[in-house]
Design a protein around this motif. Structure first.
Motif, PDB file in Angstrom:
ATOM      1  N   ASP A  65       0.961  -1.237  -0.056  1.00 52.85           N
ATOM      2  CA  ASP A  65      -0.073   0.060   0.135  1.00 52.85           C
ATOM      3  C   ASP A  65       0.911   1.125  -0.068  1.00 52.85           C
ATOM      4  OD1 ASP A  65      -2.683  -0.687  -0.205  1.00 52.85           O
ATOM      5  OD2 ASP A  65      -3.406  -0.078   1.647  1.00 52.85           O
ATOM      6  N   MET A  66       1.700   1.351   1.075  1.00 52.94           N
ATOM      7  CA  MET A  66       2.691   2.280   1.014  1.00 52.94           C
ATOM      8  C   MET A  66       3.544   2.613  -0.236  1.00 52.94           C
ATOM      9  SD  MET A  66       4.528   2.488   4.859  1.00 52.94           S
ATOM     10  CE  MET A  66       4.653   1.000   5.080  1.00 52.94           C
ATOM     11  N   SER A  67       4.068   1.343  -0.823  1.00 46.61           N
ATOM     12  CA  SER A  67       4.666   1.583  -2.142  1.00 46.61           C
ATOM     13  C   SER A  67       3.798   2.206  -3.218  1.00 46.61           C
ATOM     14  CB  SER A  67       5.137   0.168  -2.422  1.00 46.61           C
ATOM     15  OG  SER A  67       5.929  -0.141  -1.453  1.00 46.61           O
ATOM     16  N   SER A  68       2.563   1.967  -3.270  1.00 51.60           N
ATOM     17  CA  SER A  68       1.754   2.382  -4.285  1.00 51.60           C
ATOM     18  C   SER A  68       1.370   3.907  -4.125  1.00 51.60           C
ATOM     19  CB  SER A  68       0.392   1.614  -4.694  1.00 51.60           C
ATOM     20  OG  SER A  68      -0.320   1.691  -3.429  1.00 51.60           O
ATOM     21  N   GLU A  69       1.263   4.294  -2.924  1.00 53.37           N
ATOM     22  CA  GLU A  69       1.064   5.680  -2.473  1.00 53.37           C
ATOM     23  C   GLU A  69       2.327   6.679  -2.965  1.00 53.37           C
ATOM     24  OE1 GLU A  69      -0.347   7.309   1.568  1.00 53.37           O
ATOM     25  OE2 GLU A  69      -1.318   5.798   0.580  1.00 53.37           O
ATOM     26  N   GLU A  70       3.540   5.873  -2.827  1.00 44.77           N
ATOM     27  CA  GLU A  70       4.839   6.501  -3.228  1.00 44.77           C
ATOM     28  C   GLU A  70       4.806   6.652  -4.642  1.00 44.77           C
ATOM     29  OE1 GLU A  70       8.126   4.871  -1.003  1.00 44.77           O
ATOM     30  OE2 GLU A  70       7.341   6.332  -0.048  1.00 44.77           O
ATOM     31  N   ASN A  71       4.321   5.755  -5.343  1.00 41.41           N
ATOM     32  CA  ASN A  71       4.241   5.813  -6.901  1.00 41.41           C
ATOM     33  C   ASN A  71       3.386   6.982  -7.427  1.00 41.41           C
ATOM     34  OD1 ASN A  71       5.791   3.886  -7.287  1.00 41.41           O
ATOM     35  ND2 ASN A  71       4.526   2.183  -7.581  1.00 41.41           N
ATOM     36  N   ARG A  72       2.344   7.217  -6.719  1.00 44.23           N
ATOM     37  CA  ARG A  72       1.369   8.311  -7.032  1.00 44.23           C
ATOM     38  C   ARG A  72       2.202   9.673  -6.771  1.00 44.23           C
ATOM     39  NH1 ARG A  72      -3.073   6.849  -3.573  1.00 44.23           N
ATOM     40  NH2 ARG A  72      -2.510   4.686  -3.751  1.00 44.23           N
ATOM     41  N   ARG A  73       2.972   9.737  -5.839  1.00 41.96           N
ATOM     42  CA  ARG A  73       3.537  10.979  -5.427  1.00 41.96           C
ATOM     43  C   ARG A  73       4.527  11.394  -6.511  1.00 41.96           C
ATOM     44  NH1 ARG A  73       6.175  11.576  -0.232  1.00 41.96           N
ATOM     45  NH2 ARG A  73       5.494   9.367   0.229  1.00 41.96           N
ATOM     46  N   GLU A  74       5.011  10.123  -6.937  1.00 40.30           N
ATOM     47  CA  GLU A  74       6.166  10.370  -7.941  1.00 40.30           C
ATOM     48  C   GLU A  74       5.985  11.477  -8.892  1.00 40.30           C
ATOM     49  OE1 GLU A  74       9.640   7.345  -8.855  1.00 40.30           O
ATOM     50  OE2 GLU A  74       7.605   6.500  -9.014  1.00 40.30           O
ATOM     51  N   GLY A  75       6.817  12.079  -9.201  1.00 37.06           N
ATOM     52  CA  GLY A  75       6.796  13.152 -10.414  1.00 37.06           C
ATOM     53  C   GLY A  75       6.506  14.469  -9.979  1.00 37.06           C
ATOM     54  N   SER A  76       6.392  14.788  -8.461  1.00 39.84           N
ATOM     55  CA  SER A  76       5.988  15.839  -7.845  1.00 39.84           C
ATOM     56  C   SER A  76       7.202  16.826  -8.257  1.00 39.84           C
ATOM     57  CB  SER A  76       5.987  15.844  -6.617  1.00 39.84           C
ATOM     58  OG  SER A  76       6.458  17.080  -5.941  1.00 39.84           O
ATOM     59  N   PRO A  77       6.786  18.043  -8.741  1.00 42.50           N
ATOM     60  CA  PRO A  77       7.676  19.142  -9.174  1.00 42.50           C
ATOM     61  C   PRO A  77       8.579  19.698  -7.896  1.00 42.50           C
ATOM     62  CG  PRO A  77       5.660  20.077  -9.388  1.00 42.50           C
ATOM     63  CD  PRO A  77       5.333  18.613  -9.007  1.00 42.50           C
ATOM     64  N   TYR A  78       8.102  19.519  -6.672  1.00 42.74           N
ATOM     65  CA  TYR A  78       8.740  20.130  -5.533  1.00 42.74           C
ATOM     66  C   TYR A  78       9.670  19.234  -4.794  1.00 42.74           C
ATOM     67  CZ  TYR A  78       4.352  22.820  -6.299  1.00 42.74           C
ATOM     68  OH  TYR A  78       3.408  23.213  -6.905  1.00 42.74           O
ATOM     69  N   GLY A  79      10.140  18.174  -5.403  1.00 41.21           N
ATOM     70  CA  GLY A  79      10.979  17.174  -5.059  1.00 41.21           C
ATOM     71  C   GLY A  79      12.447  17.709  -4.693  1.00 41.21           C
ATOM     72  N   LYS A  80      12.906  17.650  -3.520  1.00 44.12           N
ATOM     73  CA  LYS A  80      14.232  18.132  -3.542  1.00 44.12           C
ATOM     74  C   LYS A  80      15.258  16.924  -3.316  1.00 44.12           C
ATOM     75  CE  LYS A  80      13.397  21.979  -0.461  1.00 44.12           C
ATOM     76  NZ  LYS A  80      12.680  21.683   0.949  1.00 44.12           N
ATOM     77  N   LYS A  81      16.556  17.242  -3.884  1.00 43.03           N
ATOM     78  CA  LYS A  81      17.647  16.196  -4.046  1.00 43.03           C
ATOM     79  C   LYS A  81      17.685  15.274  -2.642  1.00 43.03           C
ATOM     80  CE  LYS A  81      19.945  15.498  -7.825  1.00 43.03           C
ATOM     81  NZ  LYS A  81      18.497  15.025  -8.424  1.00 43.03           N
ATOM     82  N   GLU A  82      17.749  16.090  -1.350  1.00 43.48           N
ATOM     83  CA  GLU A  82      17.822  15.071   0.026  1.00 43.48           C
ATOM     84  C   GLU A  82      16.599  14.324   0.113  1.00 43.48           C
ATOM     85  OE1 GLU A  82      18.024  19.274   1.104  1.00 43.48           O
ATOM     86  OE2 GLU A  82      18.903  18.705  -0.827  1.00 43.48           O
ATOM     87  N   GLU A  83      15.605  15.032  -0.092  1.00 42.36           N
ATOM     88  CA  GLU A  83      14.300  14.184  -0.165  1.00 42.36           C
ATOM     89  C   GLU A  83      14.326  12.889  -0.957  1.00 42.36           C
ATOM     90  OE1 GLU A  83      10.833  16.574  -0.392  1.00 42.36           O
ATOM     91  OE2 GLU A  83      11.309  17.864   1.233  1.00 42.36           O
ATOM     92  N   GLU A  84      14.807  13.172  -1.927  1.00 46.58           N
ATOM     93  CA  GLU A  84      14.835  12.092  -3.196  1.00 46.58           C
ATOM     94  C   GLU A  84      15.821  10.737  -2.548  1.00 46.58           C
ATOM     95  OE1 GLU A  84      15.763  13.144  -6.990  1.00 46.58           O
ATOM     96  OE2 GLU A  84      14.010  14.506  -7.029  1.00 46.58           O
ATOM     97  N   ALA A  85      16.899  11.329  -1.962  1.00 47.18           N
ATOM     98  CA  ALA A  85      17.825  10.329  -1.401  1.00 47.18           C
ATOM     99  C   ALA A  85      17.137   9.636  -0.332  1.00 47.18           C
ATOM    100  CB  ALA A  85      19.110  10.882  -1.128  1.00 47.18           C
TER     101      ALA A  85
END
Ligand SMILES: [Zn+2]
Length: 124
Positions: A29-49
């Motif tokens: 469930d958690m993984s699919s939620e993450e997939n939905r969030r992917e592509g967010s234009p606000y993602g920062k590098k550290e957050e991504e890591a």
């Protein structure tokens, strides 16, 4: 005969198996939620890591839970076949104390010890 004796163990395993499956569903469930969030234009590098590390952790966890499920399902199948609690290597009865501690045990204590030695390269 053996099946009746291990009825409590079997029930515990079935309950644990259900828990593992719930856990697996939650992880997915958690993984699919993450997939939905992917592509967010606000993602920062550290957050991504941090997120990547989190995802890797979750994969490891998912793999472990899946392994547990397989082990338990295999052990539960033995009840149907009537060979639950029998060591897969020597065919001896596995000690009930061991089965209580490790319900999905495939090997008796001595075979497990022998195998552990082997794994360490003792036979060299
Ligand atoms: Zn054995």
């Amino acid at each position: 005969m053996a099946e009746k004796k291990y009825l409590a163990v079997k029930e515990k395993m079935e309950a644990d198996l259900l828990r593992f499956k719930e856990q697996l569903a939650q992880i997915r469930d958690m993984s699919s939620e993450e997939n939905r969030r992917e592509g967010s234009p606000y993602g920062k590098k550290e957050e991504e890591a941090a997120e990547t590390a989190e995802i890797e952790n979750r994969w490891a966890l998912e793999k472990r839970v899946l392994e547990q499920i397989t082990e338990y399902e295999n052990a539960l199948k033995k009840f149907e076949k009537g060979n639950y609690g029998i060591c897969e290597m020597c065919g001896q009865q596995i000690a009930p104390e061991r089965l209580e501690a490790v319900p999905h045990a495939k090997l008796c204590i001595s075979c497990k010890a022998a195998k552990a030695k082997e794994a360490k390269g003792f036979a060299a």
